[in-house]
Motif scaffolding. Sequence first.
Motif, short mmCIF file in Angstrom:
data_model
loop_
_atom_site.label_atom_id
_atom_site.label_comp_id
_atom_site.label_asym_id
_atom_site.label_seq_id
_atom_site.Cartn_x
_atom_site.Cartn_y
_atom_site.Cartn_z
N ASN A 149 3.59 -0.84 -1.69
CA ASN A 149 3.49 -1.57 -0.43
C ASN A 149 2.76 -0.77 0.64
OD1 ASN A 149 4.81 -3.85 -1.36
ND2 ASN A 149 6.81 -3.15 -0.69
N LEU A 150 2.83 0.56 0.57
CA LEU A 150 2.13 1.39 1.54
C LEU A 150 0.64 1.49 1.25
CD1 LEU A 150 4.56 4.42 1.97
CD2 LEU A 150 3.90 2.77 3.73
N ILE A 151 0.25 1.46 -0.01
CA ILE A 151 -1.12 1.76 -0.40
C ILE A 151 -2.00 0.51 -0.52
CG2 ILE A 151 -2.57 2.83 -2.18
CD1 ILE A 151 -0.74 4.76 -0.52
N TYR A 152 -1.45 -0.57 -1.04
CA TYR A 152 -2.27 -1.78 -1.20
C TYR A 152 -2.30 -2.58 0.10
CZ TYR A 152 -2.93 -1.10 -6.15
OH TYR A 152 -3.31 -0.59 -7.36
N LYS A 153 -3.45 -3.18 0.37
CA LYS A 153 -3.62 -3.98 1.58
C LYS A 153 -2.74 -5.23 1.50
CE LYS A 153 -7.98 -3.28 3.78
NZ LYS A 153 -7.39 -3.23 5.08
N PRO A 154 -2.03 -5.50 2.57
CA PRO A 154 -1.27 -6.75 2.59
C PRO A 154 -2.22 -7.93 2.76
CG PRO A 154 -0.98 -5.56 4.65
CD PRO A 154 -1.82 -4.70 3.76
N ARG A 155 -1.96 -8.97 2.00
CA ARG A 155 -2.78 -10.17 2.11
C ARG A 155 -2.17 -11.12 3.12
NH1 ARG A 155 -3.90 -14.86 -2.01
NH2 ARG A 155 -1.74 -14.45 -2.47
N LEU A 160 0.51 -8.65 -1.64
CA LEU A 160 -0.50 -7.61 -1.61
C LEU A 160 -1.79 -8.05 -2.29
CD1 LEU A 160 1.83 -4.65 -2.61
CD2 LEU A 160 1.13 -5.33 -0.31
N GLU A 161 -2.91 -7.53 -1.81
CA GLU A 161 -4.19 -7.72 -2.48
C GLU A 161 -4.13 -6.96 -3.80
OE1 GLU A 161 -6.76 -9.54 -1.69
OE2 GLU A 161 -6.25 -10.09 0.36
N GLN A 162 -4.62 -7.55 -4.86
CA GLN A 162 -4.52 -6.90 -6.16
C GLN A 162 -5.50 -5.74 -6.32
OE1 GLN A 162 -4.45 -9.47 -9.55
NE2 GLN A 162 -3.15 -10.95 -8.51
N ASN A 163 -6.66 -5.83 -5.73
CA ASN A 163 -7.68 -4.82 -5.95
C ASN A 163 -8.15 -4.14 -4.68
OD1 ASN A 163 -7.85 -5.26 -8.79
ND2 ASN A 163 -8.98 -7.13 -8.37
#
Length: 120
Positions: free
Chosen positions: A73-79, A97-100
Motif C-alpha cells: 500500500n505504501l509503494i504502489y500508486k493508489p488508483r 492500487l495501480e497494478q504496474n
Amino acid sequence: MSGKIVPTLDKMNVLENAVISIQLGIEHYQLTQGERENPLRAVSAARNLFAGALLLFKYKFSTLADSPEHATNLIYKPRKLKPCLKDDTNIEWRLELEQNKTIDVTDIQLYFEGLGVRTD
C-alpha cells in the motif's frame, strides 16, 4: 470478489534491484571516462543511478511497514479510494492500487515529509 490481481511487494527484491541499478550506473559512468564515441552511456549511467536511488527510497518505506500488505500500500500508486461495508453499521475505506505503477518522486517527497524520513 472482483477477480482483480492485487500487486505484491517483495522488499528484498526492491533492495536487490536498487543495488543492481546503482552498480550499472557506476559501471556505465566509468566506461564514459575517455570515451568519445558513445555519449549516450553517460545518460544510461544517470538513469540507472536515479532509478537505484528511487528504489532505495521505496525499500526504506517498505521497512517502515508492519506487513507485506502495508508495504504494498505504501509503494504502489493508489488508483482510487472506495467505501466497503466492514459490518452492518460501519464503512471502511479501501485503496485500489495501480497494478504496474509505483510511487514517483513527488510521492516520495510527500511520504518523506509525512513519515519524518530525512535525506539530503
